[in-house]
Write an enzyme that holds these catalytic residues in place. Structure first.
Site, PDB file in Angstrom:
ATOM      1  CE  LYS A 111     -22.738  24.745 -53.848  1.00 12.05           C
ATOM      2  NZ  LYS A 111     -23.274  24.853 -52.283  1.00 12.05           N
ATOM      3  CE  LYS A 192     -12.036  31.026 -53.370  1.00 10.99           C
ATOM      4  NZ  LYS A 192     -13.374  31.491 -52.942  1.00 10.99           N
ATOM      5  CE  LYS A 195     -13.830  22.023 -47.998  1.00 10.42           C
ATOM      6  NZ  LYS A 195     -14.976  21.980 -47.240  1.00 10.42           N
TER       7      LYS A 195
END
Ligand code: TRP
Length: 332
Positions: A111, A192, A195
């Protein structure tokens, strides 16, 4: 009954991967466990969301969870920021975890590489997560494998704290939820479903209307050999459709494969199964959205119940480390 705790960030609407892979399992878990479910708005702050978006996303996530069947009478459903013990115990956790441990978290490395402002909160994120879990004397934490390192750290912190200060916390176990289907992007089945891609055609949102869902499945990437077979390595697109259809109908993807000879019917059956799973949820969601005050009441009640448990644990931890009792504290 074993106490289960899980948390989810209010970082935007949920997609089919969140549903089939994670939150649907929360509904199953609540029948056989004493379940505590937390919308972790404080964790969301680590990535500096827009304030009005965070507010809206938190309420919508609560409505979504209730719509999918989390029963707020039975389970405890609450917002992390409503229970001040989370932030408070987090400090004790930061003082129990080492810099080196936090520095080894792969999620922090990921992140922090994707944001230009790396907050101290992003670094200490796992200490807050440990507080979340330990406050509720949690036995089991059903979260995906991506959370393994965080749960291991939580266990290490709990054990270290107990060794230093005497038995205070229950040491929780990580349980990997039953293979809830790893849902891949319909346009890029090697990634995957996520979002972050906004209106991306490969992502099916839980709130997408029927037409959109049908269209996204119709356009799903398959391959050119025309054979329906479950083989995620060689046939990621077809296998993804099989696992979605399997997850939506409670069957094994390989068994589903035997029913199909062509991609067209597989796509339309996958779309239909997803639509029949989502339609009742969307309807309940619309009812909840029409009366936001009701959800706010439910969350206030959830926070009250959560706080009863959390404040007892927090007081125990405060006393163990030698903080003077607060005169206002009911247990001092
Ligand atoms: N870190 C978790 C995630 O990204 C969210 C979370 C926060 C959580 N606190 C938790 C999960 C406590 C389980 C238990 O998905």
């Amino acid at each position: 009954m074993a106490r289960v705790f899980s948390g989810i960030q209010p970082s935007g609407d949920l997609h089919l991967g969140n549903f089939l892979g994670a939150v649907r399992n929360w509904v199953r878990v609540q029948d056989e466990h004493d379940a505590v479910y937390c919308i972790v708005d404080l964790h969301a702050l680590t990535l500096r969301p827009d304030a009005s978006e965070l507010r809206a996303a938190t309420l919508r996530l609560a409505q979504t969870l209730i719509a999918i069947g989390i029963d707020p009478e039975h389970s405890i459903l609450f917002v992390q920021g409503h229970v001040p013990e989370h932030a408070e115990l987090s400090w004790l956790m930061e003082c129990t975890a080492s810099f080196g441990e936090l520095n080894r978290m792969t999620q922090f490395k990921d992140k922090s590489g994707r944001t230009d402002f790396i907050s101290a909160g992003l670094f200490s994120y796992p200490a807050l997560q440990a507080a979340d879990i330990l406050l509720y004397d949690t036995d089991l934490v059903p979260v995906g494998d991506d959370q393994r390192q965080h749960i291991e750290l939580t266990r290490d912190i709990a054990e270290r704290f107990n060794n230093r200060y005497g038995d205070t916390f229950v040491v929780p176990e990580h349980v990997i939820p039953p293979a809830g289907a790893r849902v891949m992007d319909l346009q890029d089945p090697t990634a995957k479903m996520s979002k972050s891609e906004g209106e991306a055609p490969g992502t099916v949102w839980m709130l997408d209307d029927v037409g959109k869902i049908e269209k996204k499945f119709r356009r799903a990437i398959t391959d050119s050999d025309g054979e329906v077979r479950y083989d995620p390595e060689a046939k990621p697109g077809v296998s993804n459709l099989l696992s979605i259809l399997g997850a939506a109908t409670d069957r094994e993807p390989a068994a589903v494969a035997a029913d199909y000879e062509q991609y067209g019917p597989l796509k339309s059956d996958a779309a239909d199964a997803v639509i029949s799973a989502l339609e009742p949820i969307q309807k309940r969601f619309a009812d909840l959205v029409a009366d936001p005050a009701e959800t706010e009441r439910v969350l206030a009640r959830g926070a009250e119940r959560a706080r009863e448990i959390a404040s007892a644990t927090n007081d125990r931890a405060r006393a163990a480390v030698g903080l003077l009792p607060r005169s206002s504290s009911p247990r001092s």
